[in-house]
Design an enzyme around this catalytic site. Sequence first.
Site, short mmCIF file in Angstrom:
data_model
loop_
_atom_site.label_atom_id
_atom_site.label_comp_id
_atom_site.label_asym_id
_atom_site.label_seq_id
_atom_site.Cartn_x
_atom_site.Cartn_y
_atom_site.Cartn_z
N LYS A 52 -1.24 -10.07 12.43
CA LYS A 52 -0.67 -8.36 12.38
C LYS A 52 -1.73 -8.11 13.06
O LYS A 52 -1.22 -7.02 14.03
CB LYS A 52 -1.01 -7.93 10.25
CG LYS A 52 -0.47 -8.10 9.29
CD LYS A 52 -0.69 -8.04 8.43
CE LYS A 52 -0.23 -7.89 7.28
NZ LYS A 52 -0.34 -7.77 6.30
N GLN A 96 -4.77 -5.70 2.17
CA GLN A 96 -4.13 -6.86 1.93
C GLN A 96 -4.68 -7.48 0.34
O GLN A 96 -5.66 -7.49 -0.06
CB GLN A 96 -4.71 -8.27 3.01
CG GLN A 96 -4.74 -9.48 2.61
CD GLN A 96 -3.28 -9.23 3.44
OE1 GLN A 96 -2.75 -8.60 4.36
NE2 GLN A 96 -1.67 -10.29 2.89
N ASP A 119 2.89 -0.09 4.03
CA ASP A 119 3.48 -1.26 2.64
C ASP A 119 5.21 -0.48 2.29
O ASP A 119 5.15 -1.82 1.81
CB ASP A 119 2.80 -1.50 1.70
CG ASP A 119 2.02 -3.05 2.55
OD1 ASP A 119 2.74 -3.84 3.47
OD2 ASP A 119 0.66 -3.78 1.92
#
Length: 286
Positions: A52, A96, A119
Amino acid sequence: MTTIIDGKQVAKQVNQATQNEVAALAAQGVQPGIAVIIVGADPASQIYVRNKNRKATKLGMHSVVRELPATTTQAELLSIIAEYNADNQIHGILVQSPLPKQINEPLITLAIDPQKDVDGFHPTNMGKLITNFPGNYPVANTPRGIMTLLRAYDVDPAGKTAVVIGRSTIVGKPMAALLTNANATVTIAHSRTKDLKALARTADILVVATGIAHLITGADIKPGATVIDVGMDRDENGKLVGDVDFDSAQGVAGLITPVPGGVGPMTIATLMQTTVELAKWSDLSE
């Protein structure tokens, strides 16, 4: 004849469009920023976070990776999220998963500003998705990336029967909502579903996200169906495979995503796309 959906190629197109957007925002003095927080040293998470960060930097974005020890307390993590919530240079925040057992993951999701929830998991944004609320808000990246793949291959969900196997907040539930909003008739299936394979055979669009290698075979697929395999599993030889038995599905499915190279590349590409959108929306609201 089965068409293999090229997720790498579609992701490349999405990334190019994102890079163009980043350049346009830079001309206005805005640099999209993303902060990724990782707690502990889970190897798979570390690889994902590294990918990422590399992609965001390559696209010209401001990228921050905050690595925290596995002993981090919930209060410490909440304090760091509050810091990024208040940081005008950060437009998207991602924590995460998985998190250590001492941390309440739903509470962490709630702590992220919904306008920075890259997200799309915050209940406010999930609620907007479920109700097909008008306006700008982030949507879970893997399901959104799948919708991009369907459009790229001219698969219109309207009027079609869709079956989503898996009911997670990450994939299953937002996927079902997106397909419903696109006028498909959707069934969510899961481990308690009776005669799962018979249900799978009714699907014009079949999305499988269970984490069970080769759960679905060619015999479980309606001829000509579009099959989206979200699984990332290892077989007995350690080879990366999906939730769908790709070999037996070929010749039955009309279109199918491979593993790897199907849904995976779209998730990070969509994450970058969403970060840039959050920067644009933030700039509009100021």
